[in-house]
Design an enzyme around this catalytic site. Structure first.
Site, PDB file in Angstrom:
ATOM      1  N   TRP A  66       0.831  -1.212   0.000  1.00 21.57           N
ATOM      2  CA  TRP A  66       0.000   0.000   0.000  1.00 21.57           C
ATOM      3  C   TRP A  66       0.859   1.252   0.000  1.00 21.57           C
ATOM      4  O   TRP A  66       0.559   2.211  -0.705  1.00 21.57           O
ATOM      5  CB  TRP A  66      -0.991  -0.013   1.175  1.00 21.57           C
ATOM      6  CG  TRP A  66      -1.978  -1.122   1.039  1.00 21.57           C
ATOM      7  CD1 TRP A  66      -2.147  -2.188   1.873  1.00 21.57           C
ATOM      8  CD2 TRP A  66      -2.932  -1.310  -0.026  1.00 21.57           C
ATOM      9  NE1 TRP A  66      -3.130  -3.022   1.397  1.00 21.57           N
ATOM     10  CE2 TRP A  66      -3.619  -2.511   0.235  1.00 21.57           C
ATOM     11  CE3 TRP A  66      -3.246  -0.595  -1.172  1.00 21.57           C
ATOM     12  CZ2 TRP A  66      -4.629  -2.999  -0.598  1.00 21.57           C
ATOM     13  CZ3 TRP A  66      -4.253  -1.077  -2.022  1.00 21.57           C
ATOM     14  CH2 TRP A  66      -4.924  -2.266  -1.726  1.00 21.57           C
TER      15      TRP A  66
ATOM     16  N   LYS B 113     -12.667  -1.285   7.130  1.00 22.95           N
ATOM     17  CA  LYS B 113     -12.060  -2.114   8.170  1.00 22.95           C
ATOM     18  C   LYS B 113     -12.768  -1.845   9.505  1.00 22.95           C
ATOM     19  O   LYS B 113     -13.626  -2.611   9.897  1.00 22.95           O
ATOM     20  CB  LYS B 113     -10.564  -1.841   8.298  1.00 22.95           C
ATOM     21  CG  LYS B 113      -9.717  -2.728   7.413  1.00 22.95           C
ATOM     22  CD  LYS B 113      -9.584  -2.259   6.030  1.00 22.95           C
ATOM     23  CE  LYS B 113      -8.462  -3.001   5.330  1.00 22.95           C
ATOM     24  NZ  LYS B 113      -8.411  -2.745   3.920  1.00 22.95           N
TER      25      LYS B 113
ATOM     26  N   ASP C 114      -1.649   6.985   6.383  1.00 26.23           N
ATOM     27  CA  ASP C 114      -2.687   6.069   5.902  1.00 26.23           C
ATOM     28  C   ASP C 114      -3.017   5.147   7.067  1.00 26.23           C
ATOM     29  O   ASP C 114      -2.225   4.282   7.430  1.00 26.23           O
ATOM     30  CB  ASP C 114      -2.139   5.279   4.695  1.00 26.23           C
ATOM     31  CG  ASP C 114      -3.101   4.190   4.229  1.00 26.23           C
ATOM     32  OD1 ASP C 114      -4.189   4.037   4.817  1.00 26.23           O
ATOM     33  OD2 ASP C 114      -2.748   3.470   3.262  1.00 26.23           O
TER      34      ASP C 114
HETATM   35  C1  PLP Z   1      -3.298   0.114   4.579  1.00 29.92           C
HETATM   36  C2  PLP Z   1      -4.171   0.224   3.350  1.00 29.92           C
HETATM   37  N1  PLP Z   1      -4.087   1.317   2.586  1.00 29.92           N
HETATM   38  C3  PLP Z   1      -4.843   1.456   1.486  1.00 29.92           C
HETATM   39  C4  PLP Z   1      -5.725   0.487   1.092  1.00 29.92           C
HETATM   40  C5  PLP Z   1      -6.538   0.682  -0.145  1.00 29.92           C
HETATM   41  O1  PLP Z   1      -7.828   1.026   0.216  1.00 29.92           O
HETATM   42  P1  PLP Z   1      -9.018   1.179  -0.816  1.00 29.92           P
HETATM   43  O2  PLP Z   1      -9.318  -0.184  -1.327  1.00 29.92           O
HETATM   44  O3  PLP Z   1     -10.094   1.776   0.031  1.00 29.92           O
HETATM   45  O4  PLP Z   1      -8.580   2.085  -1.904  1.00 29.92           O
HETATM   46  C6  PLP Z   1      -5.853  -0.674   1.870  1.00 29.92           C
HETATM   47  C7  PLP Z   1      -6.817  -1.720   1.488  1.00 29.92           C
HETATM   48  O5  PLP Z   1      -6.856  -2.796   2.033  1.00 29.92           O
HETATM   49  C8  PLP Z   1      -5.050  -0.802   3.025  1.00 29.92           C
HETATM   50  O6  PLP Z   1      -5.135  -1.893   3.797  1.00 29.92           O
END
Ligand code: PLP
Length: 354
Positions: free
Chosen positions: A101, A192, A168
């Site tokens: 991520w 989550k 994030d």
């Molecule tokens: C730590 C983290 N950041 C970003 C994301 C991406 O999120 P989204 O699917 O809402 O774009 C996730 C998705 O699991 C994540 O766990």
């Protein structure tokens, strides 16, 4: 059969929240209309949005000067919105690379300017959190990922920087006490610890905005969303409503300080078994273990079929590890009861007995 949902996200939500949410789809607050067929500008929904935003401020204990937004596009769009709103034209940002991520966040930031990746745990497959790094001082902001959903690692200490701090927090927001005022921007997909997929929580310090010198498309501009109270365009009404219910559930439970105690007890139960049981080993380095995503594998893969049979029979679901790590991942978010973790521990012990 009772299911024990260890899914990484979308994931388990409190039963009472699901019940209230399904009632609201049929008849919202006794108005004989569905929540999802009324105007987002109606008095009823404006109240939901205001409550949700108020609960975020209260639970995170935010001082004055922060705005709370419920946007769309997931945390993935925030990978782009963060640099758009904070990176000066010709500016530079700094990122800690702790997995897939953050790597995606880095890729987006590179579209807008220079990125200094000041620390990375890529060398060991992201099984730890980098420490003893030197933070660059010539950057507009420093970006970290507080919890690495795929690898099961979690930041315990955040960088101390004079630059802006961006986080994030998609997979551990509302799960542990932090000084949230150390951050200038926090973002998290709802799916989550908050609600269904479809909305993204953004918490931003007002004073840091409007200073980049760049033209920002309206939908990507936090100041536009702030000026319209998170209703610049039609918000994701159902995800925002369910998020509000979950935040109210958390408040009624005693807030973040209470859930943190519960989360620690839950994670302890599972990690103690992983360390004790010779058939299992943990993926993440011990000091960096996540309270939310517990990654582990069998010490002998030939037991896989037997173990999978046991946990399947117990109603456990969603523990297959991410394809890049393999093994198992038990996601034990706020709504996961400790009883379900005990069922998983029992399954691990049953394999050992067999
Ligand atoms: C730590 C983290 N950041 C970003 C994301 C991406 O999120 P989204 O699917 O809402 O774009 C996730 C998705 O699991 C994540 O766990």
């Amino acid at each position: 059969m009772k299911k024990h949902n260890f899914s990484a996200g979308p994931c388990i939500l409190p039963q009472e929240v699901l019940k209230k949410a399904s009632d609201a789809v049929l008849n919202f607050n006794g108005i004989d209309l569905s929540l999802i067929e009324i105007s987002h500008r109606s008095k009823e929904f404006v109240e939901v949005m205001e409550n949700a935003r108020g609960l975020v401020k209260e639970l995170l204990d935010l001082p004055e000067g922060y705005s709370v937004l419920f946007l769309q596009g997931g945390a993935s769009l925030e990978f782009l919105m963060a640099p758009y709103n904070l990176l000066k034209v010709d500016g530079k940002s700094a990122y800690m690379d702790t997995g897939a991520w953050s790597s995606k966040a880095i890729k987006e930031a590179k579209l807008l300017g220079e990125v200094d990746v000041f620390a990375s745990s890529k060398d060991k497959g992201f099984n730890y959190i980098p420490k003893n790094y030197t933070l660059p001082t010539d950057v507009d902001y420093v970006h970290v990922t507080s919890n690495n959903t795929i690898y099961g690692t979690q930041l315990k200490e955040f960088p101390k920087t004079d630059s802006l701090l961006v986080c994030d927090m998609s997979s551990d927001i509302f799960s542990r006490q932090l000084d949230f005022s150390q951050f200038d921007l926090i973002y998290a997909g709802a799916q989550k610890n908050m609600g269904p997929a479809g909305t993204t929580l953004v918490v931003v310090k007002d004073a840091v905005l409007g200073k980049t010198g760049r033209t920002i498309p309206a939908m990507l501009d936090y100041q536009v969303h702030i000026s319209k109270d998170s209703m610049f365009n039609t918000p994701a009404v159902f995800p925002v409503y369910v998020s509000m219910l979950t935040l109210q559930w958390l408040k009624d439970l005693g807030g973040i300080s209470e859930i943190e105690k519960i989360n620690k007890a839950k994670a302890d139960l599972l990690y103690v078994e992983i360390d004790r049981n010779p058939l299992f080993k943990g993926f993440a380095e011990k000091n960096d273990r996540s309270l939310m995503n517990v990654t582990f594998s069998l010490t002998d893969e030939s037991y896989k079929e037997a173990f999978d049979k046991i946990w399947n029979a117990d109603g456990i679901s969603g523990i297959k590890g991410h394809r890049s790590v393999g093994g198992y991942r038990a996601s034990i978010y706020n709504a996961m009861p400790i009883e379900s973790i005990q069922i998983l521990v029992n399954a691990m012990q049953q394999l050992e007995k067999q």
